[in-house]
Scaffold this motif. Structure first.
Motif, PDB file in Angstrom:
ATOM      1  N   ARG A  75       0.863  -1.135  -0.103  1.00  0.00           N
ATOM      2  CA  ARG A  75       0.004  -0.179  -0.046  1.00  0.00           C
ATOM      3  C   ARG A  75       0.675   1.196   0.220  1.00  0.00           C
ATOM      4  NH1 ARG A  75      -3.821  -0.762   4.353  1.00  0.00           N
ATOM      5  NH2 ARG A  75      -5.326  -1.550   2.849  1.00  0.00           N
ATOM      6  N   CYS A  76       1.984   1.209   0.800  1.00  0.00           N
ATOM      7  CA  CYS A  76       2.495   2.448   1.045  1.00  0.00           C
ATOM      8  C   CYS A  76       3.480   2.827  -0.399  1.00  0.00           C
ATOM      9  CB  CYS A  76       3.682   2.515   2.054  1.00  0.00           C
ATOM     10  SG  CYS A  76       5.096   1.522   2.144  1.00  0.00           S
ATOM     11  N   ARG A  77       3.900   1.655  -1.204  1.00  0.00           N
ATOM     12  CA  ARG A  77       4.544   2.235  -2.295  1.00  0.00           C
ATOM     13  C   ARG A  77       3.476   2.651  -3.420  1.00  0.00           C
ATOM     14  NH1 ARG A  77       7.761  -2.481  -5.824  1.00  0.00           N
ATOM     15  NH2 ARG A  77       9.323  -2.043  -4.035  1.00  0.00           N
ATOM     16  N   ASN A  78       2.458   2.103  -3.370  1.00  0.00           N
ATOM     17  CA  ASN A  78       1.264   2.603  -4.141  1.00  0.00           C
ATOM     18  C   ASN A  78       0.963   4.028  -3.914  1.00  0.00           C
ATOM     19  OD1 ASN A  78       1.046   0.147  -6.074  1.00  0.00           O
ATOM     20  ND2 ASN A  78      -0.117  -0.744  -4.469  1.00  0.00           N
ATOM     21  N   VAL A  79       0.822   4.170  -2.798  1.00  0.00           N
ATOM     22  CA  VAL A  79       0.328   5.602  -2.234  1.00  0.00           C
ATOM     23  C   VAL A  79       1.437   6.461  -2.754  1.00  0.00           C
ATOM     24  CG1 VAL A  79      -0.283   7.153  -0.293  1.00  0.00           C
ATOM     25  CG2 VAL A  79      -1.348   5.121  -0.633  1.00  0.00           C
ATOM     26  N   ALA A  80       2.505   6.216  -2.515  1.00  0.00           N
ATOM     27  CA  ALA A  80       3.715   7.159  -2.900  1.00  0.00           C
ATOM     28  C   ALA A  80       3.777   7.345  -4.365  1.00  0.00           C
ATOM     29  CB  ALA A  80       5.068   6.222  -2.421  1.00  0.00           C
ATOM     30  N   LYS A  81       3.593   6.176  -5.153  1.00  0.00           N
ATOM     31  CA  LYS A  81       3.310   6.580  -6.549  1.00  0.00           C
ATOM     32  C   LYS A  81       2.088   7.543  -7.007  1.00  0.00           C
ATOM     33  CE  LYS A  81       3.560   2.043  -7.689  1.00  0.00           C
ATOM     34  NZ  LYS A  81       3.549   0.836  -8.348  1.00  0.00           N
ATOM     35  N   LEU A  82       1.237   7.200  -5.972  1.00  0.00           N
ATOM     36  CA  LEU A  82      -0.056   8.265  -6.513  1.00  0.00           C
ATOM     37  C   LEU A  82       0.354   9.691  -6.066  1.00  0.00           C
ATOM     38  CD1 LEU A  82      -3.058   7.787  -7.354  1.00  0.00           C
ATOM     39  CD2 LEU A  82      -3.614   7.625  -5.016  1.00  0.00           C
ATOM     40  N   LEU A  83       1.113   9.875  -5.125  1.00  0.00           N
ATOM     41  CA  LEU A  83       1.702  11.151  -4.595  1.00  0.00           C
ATOM     42  C   LEU A  83       2.467  11.757  -5.784  1.00  0.00           C
ATOM     43  CD1 LEU A  83       2.260  10.864  -0.770  1.00  0.00           C
ATOM     44  CD2 LEU A  83      -0.040  11.569  -2.060  1.00  0.00           C
ATOM     45  N   TYR A  84       3.247  11.179  -6.443  1.00  0.00           N
ATOM     46  CA  TYR A  84       3.597  11.539  -7.368  1.00  0.00           C
ATOM     47  C   TYR A  84       2.897  11.884  -8.570  1.00  0.00           C
ATOM     48  CZ  TYR A  84       7.545  12.217 -11.071  1.00  0.00           C
ATOM     49  OH  TYR A  84       8.379  12.926 -11.770  1.00  0.00           O
ATOM     50  N   ILE A  85       2.039  11.114  -9.095  1.00  0.00           N
ATOM     51  CA  ILE A  85       1.121  11.429 -10.078  1.00  0.00           C
ATOM     52  C   ILE A  85       0.391  12.546  -9.858  1.00  0.00           C
ATOM     53  CG2 ILE A  85      -1.025  10.514 -11.046  1.00  0.00           C
ATOM     54  CD1 ILE A  85       0.307   7.372 -10.898  1.00  0.00           C
ATOM     55  N   HIS A  86       0.010  12.706  -8.612  1.00  0.00           N
ATOM     56  CA  HIS A  86      -0.849  13.962  -8.089  1.00  0.00           C
ATOM     57  C   HIS A  86      -0.186  15.021  -8.271  1.00  0.00           C
ATOM     58  CE1 HIS A  86      -2.088  16.444  -4.587  1.00  0.00           C
ATOM     59  NE2 HIS A  86      -3.288  16.611  -5.616  1.00  0.00           N
ATOM     60  N   MET A  87       1.228  15.005  -8.070  1.00  0.00           N
ATOM     61  CA  MET A  87       1.994  16.453  -8.174  1.00  0.00           C
ATOM     62  C   MET A  87       2.109  16.722  -9.936  1.00  0.00           C
ATOM     63  SD  MET A  87       5.322  17.405  -6.574  1.00  0.00           S
ATOM     64  CE  MET A  87       6.475  15.885  -6.822  1.00  0.00           C
ATOM     65  N   GLY A  89      -0.420  16.713 -11.521  1.00  0.00           N
ATOM     66  CA  GLY A  89      -1.627  17.277 -12.016  1.00  0.00           C
ATOM     67  C   GLY A  89      -2.736  16.264 -12.237  1.00  0.00           C
ATOM     68  N   TYR A  90      -2.649  15.201 -11.812  1.00  0.00           N
ATOM     69  CA  TYR A  90      -3.712  14.019 -12.029  1.00  0.00           C
ATOM     70  C   TYR A  90      -4.297  13.991 -10.886  1.00  0.00           C
ATOM     71  CZ  TYR A  90      -1.107  13.168 -16.533  1.00  0.00           C
ATOM     72  OH  TYR A  90      -0.616  13.387 -17.684  1.00  0.00           O
ATOM     73  N   PRO A  91      -5.387  13.529 -10.942  1.00  0.00           N
ATOM     74  CA  PRO A  91      -6.574  13.599  -9.848  1.00  0.00           C
ATOM     75  C   PRO A  91      -5.915  12.039  -8.899  1.00  0.00           C
ATOM     76  CG  PRO A  91      -7.789  12.621 -11.907  1.00  0.00           C
ATOM     77  CD  PRO A  91      -6.425  13.407 -12.410  1.00  0.00           C
ATOM     78  N   ALA A  92      -6.250  12.443  -7.655  1.00  0.00           N
ATOM     79  CA  ALA A  92      -5.682  11.335  -7.102  1.00  0.00           C
ATOM     80  C   ALA A  92      -6.394  11.120  -5.513  1.00  0.00           C
ATOM     81  CB  ALA A  92      -4.109  11.663  -6.341  1.00  0.00           C
ATOM     82  N   HIS A  93      -7.763  11.692  -5.549  1.00  0.00           N
ATOM     83  CA  HIS A  93      -8.516  11.840  -4.272  1.00  0.00           C
ATOM     84  C   HIS A  93      -9.035  10.392  -4.030  1.00  0.00           C
ATOM     85  CE1 HIS A  93     -11.001  12.003  -8.095  1.00  0.00           C
ATOM     86  NE2 HIS A  93     -11.709  11.091  -7.745  1.00  0.00           N
ATOM     87  N   PHE A  94      -8.701   9.303  -4.759  1.00  0.00           N
ATOM     88  CA  PHE A  94      -9.416   8.122  -4.381  1.00  0.00           C
ATOM     89  C   PHE A  94      -8.121   7.649  -3.584  1.00  0.00           C
ATOM     90  CE2 PHE A  94      -7.123   7.783  -8.460  1.00  0.00           C
ATOM     91  CZ  PHE A  94      -6.050   6.824  -8.252  1.00  0.00           C
TER      92      PHE A  94
END
Lengths: 818, 152
Positions: A75-87, A89-94
């Motif tokens: 989970r932590c790896r996936n969330v970290a990737k999501l945070l990069y994606i969020h930066m 400018g992509y949606p990451a609210h999920f």
């Protein structure tokens, strides 16, 4: 250092053992997800935006699926990737809920990433607060200092009001922790909580005091931040902490190396000798090549200019030089400082530079700069000719960026300077001959002046400038050709055309011939696509046909609009404006008034016991001398009823004039045509022109201020100033936003009992930035010298919510009136 | 401080930290407008910019811009000092930091920032203390788990 140092040893924790076991099972079952650095590499390798989007969409879909399957191991790896994606400018609210799950995990890596994600993906507006509040409460009690640290940091970052309330007690406990690492974070957390919910300040007070007996710099600095915030919020706390000022000074003395100084708290010790010395050094800084130093020097000079003008004056030329700097930040500072330096001795030279600046400046400066020039010119003008010349140059230099107040100011000044009217009209005619489509305000002033004083241009020689041979003489046809161009040019705004059309109609009584051509030009507008222009076309045409005999009287020259009228109150003076403007100018001036006044009428009702007829009676009194000699008007009230109009304080003014027309004509030809279109004048709101530029108040020395309203982080202060007019008081209202979110659509309304007359100037703005303010000038006339009561209505929106409130203000000092 | 942004000369966002609550859309708009405005400024110009109702303090280090938005009455030189302090910390932590370090280890850059600032206010003036806290937490990440440490 190993983990047991921090008391974080999950080997003895059953839940952790379970987690390890489950994840080991999952890791066998699930394929290993891509590593964060590999994802970043892939994204960076993408050559086009589409390619990048493909990579990200694919990964997002994968991450979503792992979230659905509750894959806690990765989970932590996936969330970290999501945070990069969020930066990117992509949606990451999920990922919000996943962050909370990470926070609840026993593993420090999970917590660290989870809290990072919570800070990035959540803020005070999200609705997962209850969940995160529970997690935070748990971790604030952790035995590992870094877990507590993460929780405090996140609380400080989000700090919604509810969270602040729920966790304030925990934070207060941690402020007393023996661990400095936790204490400093808790202190800043408390600072954020006080910022969001000032009421919670009380519980932190005892713990805050002890923060200052600290040795640790981190704790000291955060403690000072907290105290500063508390002091800004409440005068009581300020008194409380004043006692510790010597303490602070001693700390400062001991810690000169500390990069922060709690100067806000130290009551200013100002040595005038030192100040002058400092100003001179600052002046030298202005010549420095480093732009940062120049900026700071200008900024500091601006702060000192009110204390010691003459010292700053010495650097005037250097400051004016900074107006030419290529850097916009420096120009802006220099401009502000230049305006602060203007006085009656240097106004001519300063204005020359400022007008040059105005001509060359970027559009963003023009509006502000032109309004400031107008204000300074009004205050320091050596004579009328110079004042008028300055205003004209502003109108030419700033073009369409000129604010409406400049237009009304100029018109007022022209109207008030009888001996300059010919000169001004000639100058304006010169300007009008060129293409003025990018100078609408200039066109408006020009047509107004020519409409009023055009006969001077037509039938006498007017010299322009100092050269007596430079003479303007216009023929009627030349004038009409220009008007034809103005009226039909698509570049001109509707307001400009309204000015022009009215001016043209007025000219029909100034001309010796050519009236027929004017009639035709006006008549064309009877079928104009724009409703207001069409209406005017129809109305004015009537003045050429069935009501032709009224025309000369109705279109007479307006009497001078004096800026200050000492024998009358200012309210009357303003009313008189609209009275003399009469029906024909109604759309330009009166509707604005009616908008304002109808508001205050609605408020009068709030006070109870005040009936509208009294307002009417009052205004009727003011209009007793309309420009047209007519039989005295009949009861306004009837007519108002007849027209079914929304009653505004000045609507009766317009009505009064209609009434005259009506009186004269309805008896013999009962013509509703004139009445009808005029009847809807009250609704012409798009063409309103604010009349401002009223005299600036001269503050008297015995000003006093009081708090009129304080709620939800909005504080309204009244500064009472006795004005130089008898039984008149002026109040400077200042509204301060003490929250951290901007307040928009701020509207401040006031009602006073009917024995008072109230006049409100337009506010300095409708948006109050966080810790910013908006001011508005009020004038109240109190001929009966009674006790002032006031009811206020306040509305604004903040953070998406609209807030409306009412309050009463009855504790005015009574001696203000004498 | 209202927010801090790190972005590259190409206008790519590398780090963002918001201390005021704004909707995502507004954050993106502010970021976009600010990056364009700052990139358009010449290198010799000053580090301060009055923008909307905030004051922007920015400084360029190699290919990376560090940009803070502060309140009108806040001290701009102090903010410049904070930026520099942060850069020094990154430099110490990564060992002569470059943009790529921050891209690939953005979470570390956030962790360091969170030890330097809290809620937009400075919490620790000692570089040594910040680095010590970060090192201890990194270690905790390695050893706190019974199993092999998780690589991000």
């Amino acid at each position: 250092m190993n983990s047991s140092d921090h008391g974080f040893n999950p080997a003895f924790n059953m839940a952790a053992i379970k987690q390890v076991f489950n994840e080991a099972v999952e890791r066998v079952r699930m394929p290993t997800p891509m590593r964060l650095r590999d994802l970043i590499r892939q994204i960076r390798a993408a050559r086009t935006a589409t390619e990048e989007r493909e990579v990200i969409n694919k990964e997002c879909a994968y991450i979503r699926s792992t979230f659905r399957e509750e894959d806690s191991a990765w989970r932590c790896r996936n969330v970290a990737k999501l945070l990069y994606i969020h930066m990117l400018g992509y949606p990451a609210h999920f990922g919000q809920l996943e962050c909370l799950k990470l926070i609840a995990s026993q593993r420090f890596t999970d917590k660290r990433i989870g809290y990072l994600g919570a800070m990035l993906l959540l803020d005070e507006r999200q609705d997962v607060h209850l969940l995160i509040t529970n997690c935070l409460k748990n971790d604030l009690n952790s035995s590992t200092q870094f877990v507590v640290g993460l929780a405090l940091c996140t609380l400080g970052a989000i700090a919604s009001p509810e969270m602040s309330r729920d966790l304030a007690a925990e934070v207060e406990r941690l402020m007393k922790s023996p661990n400095a690492y936790i204490r400093k974070k808790a202190a800043l957390c408390a600072y954020r909580i006080v910022l969001k919910v000032p009421e919670l300040m009380e519980i932190f007070l005892p713990a805050t005091r002890s923060l200052l007996s600290e040795k640790n710099h981190g704790v000291l600095i955060t403690g000072v931040t907290l105290i500063t915030e508390m002091c800004e919020h409440s005068p009581d706390t300020l008194q409380h902490f004043k006692k510790i000022v010597p303490n602070l000074v001693r700390i400062l003395k001991n810690l000169i190396l500390a990069g922060y100084s709690p100067e806000h708290d130290v009551s200013g010790v100002s040595d005038p000798f030192l100040q002058v010395l400092a100003v001179n050094i600052l002046g030298r800084f202005l010549l420095n090549n480093d732009k940062n130093i120049r900026y700071v020097a200008l900024n500091t000079l601006l702060k000192t200019v009110h204390l010691d003008t003459s010292a700053v004056q010495r650097h005037r030329t250097t400051i004016l030089e900074c107006l030419k700097d290529p850097d916009v930040s420096i120009r802006r500072r220099a401009l502000e400082l230049s305006f602060a330096l203007i006085n009656s001795n240097n106004v001519r030279t300063m204005m020359k530079e400022l007008l040059l600046f105005l001509e060359r400046s970027d559009p963003e400066f023009k509006a502000q700069c032109s309004s400031s020039i107008v204000l300074a010119a009004e205050r320091y003008a050596p004579n009328k000719r110079w004042h008028l010349d300055t205003l004209l140059r502003v109108l030419i230099a700033a073009g369409n960026y000129v604010r409406d107040d400049v237009v009304s100011c100029t018109i007022q000044l022209v109207s008030d300077s009888a001996d300059q009217q010919g000169y001004v009209s000639a100058q304006l005619w010169r300007a009008l001959e060129q293409d003025t489509s990018d100078r609408q305000p200039l066109t408006q002033v020009a047509t107004w002046c020519i409409g009023e004083y055009g006969d001077a241009l037509l039938y006498s020689d007017v010299s322009v400038g100092d050269d007596p041979t430079d003479i303007v003489r216009v023929t009627e046809d030349e004038l009409l050709d220009v008007y034809q161009r103005l009226l039909w040019s698509p570049q001109n705004t509707v307001v400009t055309k309204q000015y022009t059309l009215l001016s043209l109609t007025k000219l029909s009584t100034r001309f010796r011939s050519n009236v027929e051509r004017i009639r035709q030009m006006v008549q064309q507008f009877g079928s104009h696509l724009h409703i207001e222009l069409q209406q005017r076309g129809v109305e004015f045409t009537q003045l050429f046909n069935s009501h032709a005999h009224l025309r000369p009287a109705l279109l007479e020259r307006m009497p001078p609009m004096e800026v200050v009228r000492r024998d009358n109150g200012s309210q009357q003076q303003q009313v008189q404006h609209s009275a003399v403007n009469g029906v024909l100018d109604a759309a330009d001036v009166t509707t604005e008034e009616s908008a304002v006044n109808s508001d205050s009428n609605a408020l009068l009702v709030l006070l109870g016991g005040s009936d509208l007829s009294s307002v009417d009676a009052e205004t009727e009194q003011h209009t007793a001398k309309p420009p047209v000699a007519t039989p005295s008007s009949t009861d306004n009230q009837d007519l108002l009823d007849l027209l079914g109009l929304d009653i505004g304080g000045s609507a009766p003014m317009a009505m009064n004039n209609i009434n005259m027309n009506n009186n004269v004509h309805s008896t013999n030809n009962n013509n509703p045509l004139l009445l009808d279109p005029l009847g809807s004048l009250g609704s012409l709101s798009s063409s309103t022109q604010p009349i401002s530029g009223l005299p600036s108040m001269t503050p008297s020395s015995d000003a006093s201020s009081l708090v009129a309203y304080e709620k939800n982080g909005l504080r309204i202060m009244f500064t009472l100033e006795r004005s130089d007019m008898p039984s008149t008081i002026s109040i400077l209202m200042a509204a301060y936003n003490e929250t951290s979110t901007p307040m928009s659509d701020f509207l401040f309304q006031v009602a006073v009992p009917k024995t008072f007359t109230l006049q409100m100037m337009s506010p300095s703005g409708t948006i109050i930035p966080p810790s910013g303010s908006v001011t508005q000038q009020l004038r109240i006339q109190n001929p009966s010298k009674g006790a002032l009561r006031m009811r206020m209505r306040i509305s604004y929106s903040s953070g998406g919510a609209t807030i409306q409130d009412q309050a009463e203000m009855n504790h005015f000092p009574s001696e203000g009136w004498q | 401080m209202q927010f801090m942004l790190l972005f590259s000369r190409q206008g790519k966002l590398r780090l963002q930290k918001w201390y005021v609550a704004h909707p995502d859309k507004l954050k993106k708009k502010i970021t976009r407008e600010l990056i364009t405005t700052i990139l358009a400024r010449k290198p010799k110009m000053c580090s301060f910019l009055e923008w909307k109702d905030v004051k922007i303090v920015y400084k360029r280090y190699a290919s990376l811009y560090f940009c803070c938005a502060i309140e009108q009455d806040a001290n701009e030189l102090l903010t410049l000092e904070i930026i520099h302090r942060y850069v020094e910390l990154l430099d110490k932590y990564f060992g002569s930091v470059c943009e790529l370090d921050i891209i690939f280890n953005f979470e570390k850059a956030y962790f360091i920032l969170d030890e330097l600032l809290l809620g937009g206010e400075i919490q620790e003036t000692s570089k040594k203390n910040v680095l010590k806290a970060i090192a201890a937490q990194d270690l905790l990440q390695e050893v706190s788990y019974g199993d092999t440490p998780i690589q991000l």
